[in-house]
Write a protein that holds these residues in place. Sequence first.
Motif, PDB file in Angstrom:
ATOM      1  N   LEU A   1       0.812  -0.989   0.139  1.00  0.00           N
ATOM      2  CA  LEU A   1      -0.165   0.213  -0.135  1.00  0.00           C
ATOM      3  C   LEU A   1       1.058   0.865  -0.175  1.00  0.00           C
ATOM      4  O   LEU A   1       0.176   2.634  -0.405  1.00  0.00           O
ATOM      5  CB  LEU A   1      -1.141  -0.410   1.529  1.00  0.00           C
ATOM      6  N   TYR A   2       1.986   0.928   1.144  1.00  0.00           N
ATOM      7  CA  TYR A   2       3.022   1.906   1.157  1.00  0.00           C
ATOM      8  C   TYR A   2       3.883   2.580  -0.323  1.00  0.00           C
ATOM      9  O   TYR A   2       4.097   4.293  -0.613  1.00  0.00           O
ATOM     10  CB  TYR A   2       3.325   2.364   1.946  1.00  0.00           C
ATOM     11  N   SER A   3       3.346   1.909  -1.547  1.00  0.00           N
ATOM     12  CA  SER A   3       3.824   1.961  -3.175  1.00  0.00           C
ATOM     13  C   SER A   3       2.718   3.502  -3.918  1.00  0.00           C
ATOM     14  O   SER A   3       3.287   3.576  -4.617  1.00  0.00           O
ATOM     15  CB  SER A   3       4.403   1.248  -3.708  1.00  0.00           C
ATOM     16  N   CYS A   4       1.571   3.181  -3.132  1.00  0.00           N
ATOM     17  CA  CYS A   4       0.452   3.379  -4.318  1.00  0.00           C
ATOM     18  C   CYS A   4       0.158   5.416  -3.442  1.00  0.00           C
ATOM     19  O   CYS A   4      -0.168   5.625  -2.955  1.00  0.00           O
ATOM     20  CB  CYS A   4      -0.812   3.542  -3.233  1.00  0.00           C
ATOM     21  N   ARG A   5       1.214   5.845  -4.710  1.00  0.00           N
ATOM     22  CA  ARG A   5       1.753   7.446  -4.526  1.00  0.00           C
ATOM     23  C   ARG A   5       0.904   8.399  -3.986  1.00  0.00           C
ATOM     24  O   ARG A   5       0.906   9.323  -3.754  1.00  0.00           O
ATOM     25  CB  ARG A   5       3.061   8.128  -4.887  1.00  0.00           C
ATOM     26  N   SER A   6       0.189   7.947  -4.822  1.00  0.00           N
ATOM     27  CA  SER A   6      -1.434   9.378  -5.048  1.00  0.00           C
ATOM     28  C   SER A   6      -2.324   8.933  -3.776  1.00  0.00           C
ATOM     29  O   SER A   6      -3.338  10.214  -3.263  1.00  0.00           O
ATOM     30  CB  SER A   6      -2.517   8.506  -6.254  1.00  0.00           C
ATOM     31  N   LEU A   7      -2.470   7.804  -2.497  1.00  0.00           N
ATOM     32  CA  LEU A   7      -3.314   8.258  -2.173  1.00  0.00           C
ATOM     33  C   LEU A   7      -3.740   8.559  -0.558  1.00  0.00           C
ATOM     34  O   LEU A   7      -2.296   9.401  -0.040  1.00  0.00           O
ATOM     35  CB  LEU A   7      -2.745   6.672  -0.552  1.00  0.00           C
ATOM     36  N   LYS A   8      -4.146   9.445  -0.773  1.00  0.00           N
ATOM     37  CA  LYS A   8      -5.207  10.562   0.161  1.00  0.00           C
ATOM     38  C   LYS A   8      -5.918  10.488   0.999  1.00  0.00           C
ATOM     39  O   LYS A   8      -5.707  10.934   2.631  1.00  0.00           O
ATOM     40  CB  LYS A   8      -5.920  11.528  -0.259  1.00  0.00           C
ATOM     41  N   ALA A   9      -6.358   9.065   1.104  1.00  0.00           N
ATOM     42  CA  ALA A   9      -6.868   8.132   2.342  1.00  0.00           C
ATOM     43  C   ALA A   9      -7.127   7.228   3.099  1.00  0.00           C
ATOM     44  O   ALA A   9      -7.466   6.133   1.238  1.00  0.00           O
ATOM     45  CB  ALA A   9      -8.435   9.076   2.431  1.00  0.00           C
ATOM     46  N   ILE A  10      -7.374   6.601   3.423  1.00  0.00           N
ATOM     47  CA  ILE A  10      -6.635   4.952   4.200  1.00  0.00           C
ATOM     48  C   ILE A  10      -7.617   4.900   5.100  1.00  0.00           C
ATOM     49  O   ILE A  10      -7.727   5.693   6.347  1.00  0.00           O
ATOM     50  CB  ILE A  10      -5.460   4.472   3.902  1.00  0.00           C
ATOM     51  N   GLY A  11      -8.491   3.842   4.651  1.00  0.00           N
ATOM     52  CA  GLY A  11      -9.716   3.574   5.812  1.00  0.00           C
ATOM     53  C   GLY A  11      -9.780   2.177   6.583  1.00  0.00           C
ATOM     54  O   GLY A  11     -10.029   1.759   6.087  1.00  0.00           O
ATOM     55  N   LEU A  12      -8.894   2.016   7.501  1.00  0.00           N
ATOM     56  CA  LEU A  12      -9.164   0.348   7.902  1.00  0.00           C
ATOM     57  C   LEU A  12      -9.221  -0.078   8.891  1.00  0.00           C
ATOM     58  O   LEU A  12      -9.345  -1.098   9.736  1.00  0.00           O
ATOM     59  CB  LEU A  12      -7.739   0.277   8.064  1.00  0.00           C
ATOM     60  N   SER A  13     -10.099   1.403  10.158  1.00  0.00           N
ATOM     61  CA  SER A  13     -10.408   0.759  10.984  1.00  0.00           C
ATOM     62  C   SER A  13     -11.829  -0.061  11.487  1.00  0.00           C
ATOM     63  O   SER A  13     -12.461  -0.667   9.889  1.00  0.00           O
ATOM     64  CB  SER A  13     -11.360   2.456  12.054  1.00  0.00           C
ATOM     65  N   GLY A  14     -11.825  -0.787  12.424  1.00  0.00           N
ATOM     66  CA  GLY A  14     -13.134  -1.611  12.922  1.00  0.00           C
ATOM     67  C   GLY A  14     -12.434  -2.636  11.919  1.00  0.00           C
ATOM     68  O   GLY A  14     -13.259  -3.560  10.903  1.00  0.00           O
ATOM     69  N   ASN A  15     -11.216  -3.568  12.075  1.00  0.00           N
ATOM     70  CA  ASN A  15     -11.260  -4.923  11.227  1.00  0.00           C
ATOM     71  C   ASN A  15     -10.280  -5.627  12.800  1.00  0.00           C
ATOM     72  O   ASN A  15     -10.388  -4.952  13.895  1.00  0.00           O
ATOM     73  CB  ASN A  15     -10.274  -4.562  10.116  1.00  0.00           C
ATOM     74  N   HIS A  16      -8.879  -6.173  11.726  1.00  0.00           N
ATOM     75  CA  HIS A  16      -8.770  -7.592  13.275  1.00  0.00           C
ATOM     76  C   HIS A  16      -7.594  -7.334  12.821  1.00  0.00           C
ATOM     77  O   HIS A  16      -6.792  -8.013  12.482  1.00  0.00           O
ATOM     78  CB  HIS A  16      -9.008  -8.782  13.218  1.00  0.00           C
TER      79      HIS A  16
END
Length: 742
Positions: free
Chosen positions: A359-374
Amino acid sequence: MLVQVYNLMAHGFLLFLLLSCIISTNIHACKQTERSSLLSFASTLSSPPLNWTCLDCCRWKGITCDQDGWVTRLHLPSKGLQGGISPFSLANLTHLTHLNLSHNSLYGSLETQFFLSLNQLEILDLSYNRLFGELPLSLPSIYIRTVDLSSNHFVGAIPSSFFQQASNLTSFNVSNNSFTGYVPSSICQQHSSPFLRLLDFSSNVFSGNLAPGLGKCSKLQVFRAGHNNLSGLFPEDIYNATELEEIALPLNSLHGAISDKIVNLTNLATLDLYYNHFGGELPLNLGKLSKLKFVTFDFNNLEGALPPSLMNCINLVELRLGSNNLEGDISMLDFSRLSQLTKLDLRANNFTGTVPRSLYSCRSLKAIGLSGNHLEGQIEAEILSLKSLSFLSLAFNQFTNLTGAMKILMNCRSLHALLLSGSFVGEGMPSDDDMVDFHGFQNLRLLALAGSNLTGQIPLWLSKLKNLEILGLGFNQITGPIPSWLGTLPRLFYISLSHNRISGEFPQQLCRLPRLLYEPIASQVDNYEFEFPVFSTSISIGANQTYPQQKLYFLPGRIEVSNNNISGYIPAEIGQLQLLRKLALDSNNFSGIIPDQISNLKNLEVLDLSTNHLSGIIPSSLASLNFLKEFNASYNNLQGPIPTGTQLQSFNASVFEGNPKLCGAPLPNKCKPSKGIDAYNKNNKDVDNGLHQLPWFHIFVALGFIVGFWGVCGSLVINKTWRYVYFQFIDNLQDRLYVMIS
Ligand SMILES: *[C@@H]1O[C@H](CO)[C@@H](O)[C@H](O)[C@H]1NC(C)=O
Ligand SMILES: *[C@@H]1O[C@H](CO)[C@@H](O)[C@H](O)[C@H]1NC(C)=O
Ligand SMILES: *[C@@H]1O[C@H](CO)[C@@H](O)[C@H](O)[C@H]1NC(C)=O
Ligand SMILES: *[C@@H]1O[C@H](CO)[C@@H](O)[C@H](O)[C@H]1NC(C)=O
Ligand SMILES: *[C@@H]1O[C@H](CO)[C@@H](O)[C@H](O)[C@H]1NC(C)=O
Ligand SMILES: *[C@@H]1O[C@H](CO)[C@@H](O)[C@H](O)[C@H]1NC(C)=O
Ligand SMILES: *[C@@H]1O[C@H](CO)[C@@H](O)[C@H](O)[C@H]1NC(C)=O
Ligand SMILES: *[C@@H]1O[C@H](CO)[C@@H](O)[C@H](O)[C@H]1NC(C)=O
Ligand SMILES: *[C@@H]1O[C@H](CO)[C@@H](O)[C@H](O)[C@H]1NC(C)=O
Ligand SMILES: *[C@@H]1O[C@H](CO)[C@@H](O)[C@H](O)[C@H]1NC(C)=O
Ligand SMILES: *[C@@H]1O[C@H](CO)[C@@H](O)[C@H](O)[C@H]1NC(C)=O
Ligand SMILES: *[C@@H]1O[C@H](CO)[C@@H](O)[C@H](O)[C@H]1NC(C)=O
C-alpha cells in the motif's frame, strides 16, 4: 444623409436599435403567429424583462430563426426568469427544435398542450426550475434527442408510452424530482431508443424492481438510478449493455450478488453501488475491467475475500468497500500497481493481517480507512512515502506500539485527520519524554485516540497542534489535570475527555477557547472537508437515509469531561463560550453553584450537570436557553423551586431527581420541606448501575464515509460532493461503527 446619421448618434442607442430592427425585418420577417406566441410566453413571466421590443422576433435575445423566419430555438438558460409557463404559450412555435429554459424559476406543469405542437423538437432542457405535475403521455416529437427535466418537482409515474416514438433519444435525465412508480425500462424496448447513451433517474422515489429491458439499450454509457426506493435484484440483462461506462445505483435496497458476467462490460469505469443490500462475493474476475476507476460498494453485505484480480485495475482512483462482511488477510494483496488510487476504504469488515506494505507504494493515496477490522502489527515508517496522505483511520484494530506510530506519523505533513481510537489498548499515552523536540502534525485537525484505556496524562506536545479542531481522548485511563493550555489552541472547538480519571479543577483558560467565542467570519472558515467527511449517525441503514444536513461550519462546539474526578467550581467564565453546543460535566466532583452565566450559552443544546455536588438553586435564567434539548441536573444538592413557567418544566422529572431539596413541577413534591433522605439514597444507587450497564451511553461516534464522488473524473462521474457534516447522538449501537472520536 450625414445629418441623419448625426441625428441617430445624437438620439442614441435606442434609435439605432430600432433602425437595425426595421432593417432586419425586411430581411427576416418574423412570423406574426410566432411573435405573438413568444410575447404570450413572455407576458406570463415576471422580472427581469426580456427586452423583446423590436418588431422582428428573430432578433430577440435567445431566439434563433431559420431562413424562412420560423423560430427554431428558444435559448434562455440562467436568465433569472420567474413565473408560470402557460400551457399554450409555446404551442404555436411549430418549428422549434431547441428549447432550453434551464436554471430559471419557472413553474407550471407540462400539460399535454405545452408540448402539443412542438413536433420538431430535438432538445428539451427544462432542468433546474420549479415545474411540477405529471408528465404528458408521450414526448411530442420523433426527432427528440435530449430530454433534461432534472431538478424540478415533477411527480407521478413516467408513462410507458412516453418514449414510444422517441426513436432517436440519446439522453434522458429526470434526476432530482419526485417521480414514483417503476423505472421505465420500456425506454429500451427494441427499436424504440437504439441510440440511448445516458439515463439518469437518480434522486426520485422510484420503487420496485428494475425490470429487464436495459440490456436492449446497446449504446447505453451511463445509467444512474441511485437514491430511490428500488428493491430486488441487480438486473441481469444490464450485462448485455456492453458500452456501459457508469452504473450508479447507490442508496437503494437492491440485493443479490453481482454476477461474474459483469466482466463483459469492458468499458466500465464507475460502479457505484454503496448503501444497498448486495451480498455474495465480489466477482472473481472483476479485475478484468481494467478501466475501472470508481468502485463503491460500501454499506452492503458483501462476503468473502477480495479477489486478487482487483489489483489489476490499475486505473482505480477510489475503492470503497467499507461496512461489509469481507474477510481475509489483506497483507498478501499487492496494491503496488494501483498508482492512481487516492481513496481506499476497507473499514468495518473482518479483514485480518497487517497493513499491506504494498500500500505504501500507492503514491496518490490521500485517504486510507482500515478501522473496524482485525488488523495487527505496527505502523511502519514506509507510510511516510505517502506524501499526500491526509486521512488515516486505523481505529478499532489490534495495532500495537502507539508511541512508535505517533513518532512516525507526526512527520506526515499532509495529515489532517488521524483516527486511532480503540487500538493500542492499555498502552501509555505517547509522552513528551518519547517525543522530545516535537514538531510534527502541523496540519492535524482531527485527532481521535479514544477507547483504548491509554494511561498517562494529557501530553504537552498537543499544545503545539495549532490547527487542531477536534480532540477525542474519551474512554481511556488518563490521569492528571486538564491542562490549561488546551484553552489556547486557536482552532479547537471539540474536546472530549469523558470516562477517564482526570482530576483537578476545570481550568478557567478553557473558557477562552477562541473558536468557541465568536462566530467565525466567512473568510476565516476553511474548507472543512476531510477526504472522508466525518459523520456521526446511528446509521439505520435502509432506504430512508439520514442525510448530512449541517455544514461542518456549524459543527457543534462541545466540551465533554463526564465521568472523571474533576472538582472545584464550574467557572462563571464558561458563559463566554457562546458557540458551545454541548457541555457535559456530569459524574464528577463539581461543587458550588450553577453559575448564572451558563445562560449566556445561547447555542447550547445539551447541558449535563448530573451526579456532582452542586448546590444552591437552579438559576431561572437557564430558561432562556432556547435550543436546549437535553438537560440533566439530577443527583446534586440543588434546592429550592425549579424555575416555573419555563422550558425546564418540559423535561422529565428524572432530570431533577436526586436533589432532595429541589421542588416544584415536574417533580412531584410541592415546594415545601424536603422529602426524606431515604428516597435520595435509593435513587442514587439506581443511577450508578445504569451508568455502568451502558458504557457506550452518549458515546459520540464519528463515521467517515464519502457520499458520492469527488468530481475528479469528468462528466461521467457523479459529482455529488456533499460538503456537509451531520452530528447526532447515538442511542443504539446495533449497527457497525467506524470511528469513535469521543
Ligand atoms: C396560436 O395560433 C392560434 C391560431 O392561429 C391562435 O388562435 C392562438 O391565439 C395562438 N396562440 C398563441 C399563444 O399565440
Ligand atoms: C433588459 O435590459 C436591461 C437594461 O438594459 C438589462 O439590465 C437586462 O439584463 C436585459 N434583460 C435581458 C434578459 O437581457
Ligand atoms: C442549456 O443551456 C445551458 C447553458 O448554456 C447548457 O449548459 C446546457 O448544456 C443546455 N442544455 C442542453 C440540453 O443543451
Ligand atoms: C435519427 O437520427 C438519424 C441520424 O442522425 C437521422 O438520419 C434520422 O433522420 C433521425 N430520425 C429521426 C426520426 O429523427
Ligand atoms: C442530470 O442532471 C443533474 C442536474 O439536475 C446533473 O447533476 C446530472 O449530472 C445529470 N446526469 C447526467 C448523467 O448527466
Ligand atoms: C435538486 O433540485 C433542487 C430544486 O428542485 C435544487 O435546488 C437542487 O440544487 C437540486 N440538487 C442537485 C443535487 O442538483
Ligand atoms: C444478452 O444478449 C444475448 C446475445 O444478444 C442474448 O442471447 C441474451 O438473451 C441477452 N441476455 C439478456 C438477459 O437479455
Ligand atoms: C459475455 O462475453 C462472452 C464472450 O465475450 C460471451 O460469450 C457472452 O455471451 C457474453 N455475455 C453476455 C451476457 O453478453
Ligand atoms: C466477523 O467474523 C465473525 C466470526 O468470525 C462474525 O461473528 C462477525 O459478525 C463478523 N463481523 C463482520 C463485521 O462481518
Ligand atoms: C515501536 O516503534 C518504534 C518506531 O517504529 C520502534 O523504534 C520501536 O522499536 C517499537 N517498539 C517496539 C516495542 O516494538
Ligand atoms: C478498558 O478498561 C475497562 C475497565 O478495566 C474495561 O472494562 C474495558 O473493556 C477496557 N477497554 C478496552 C477497549 O479494552
Ligand atoms: C423517512 O424519514 C422521514 C423523516 O424522518 C419520515 O417522515 C418518514 O416517515 C420516513 N419514511 C419511511 C418510509 O420510513
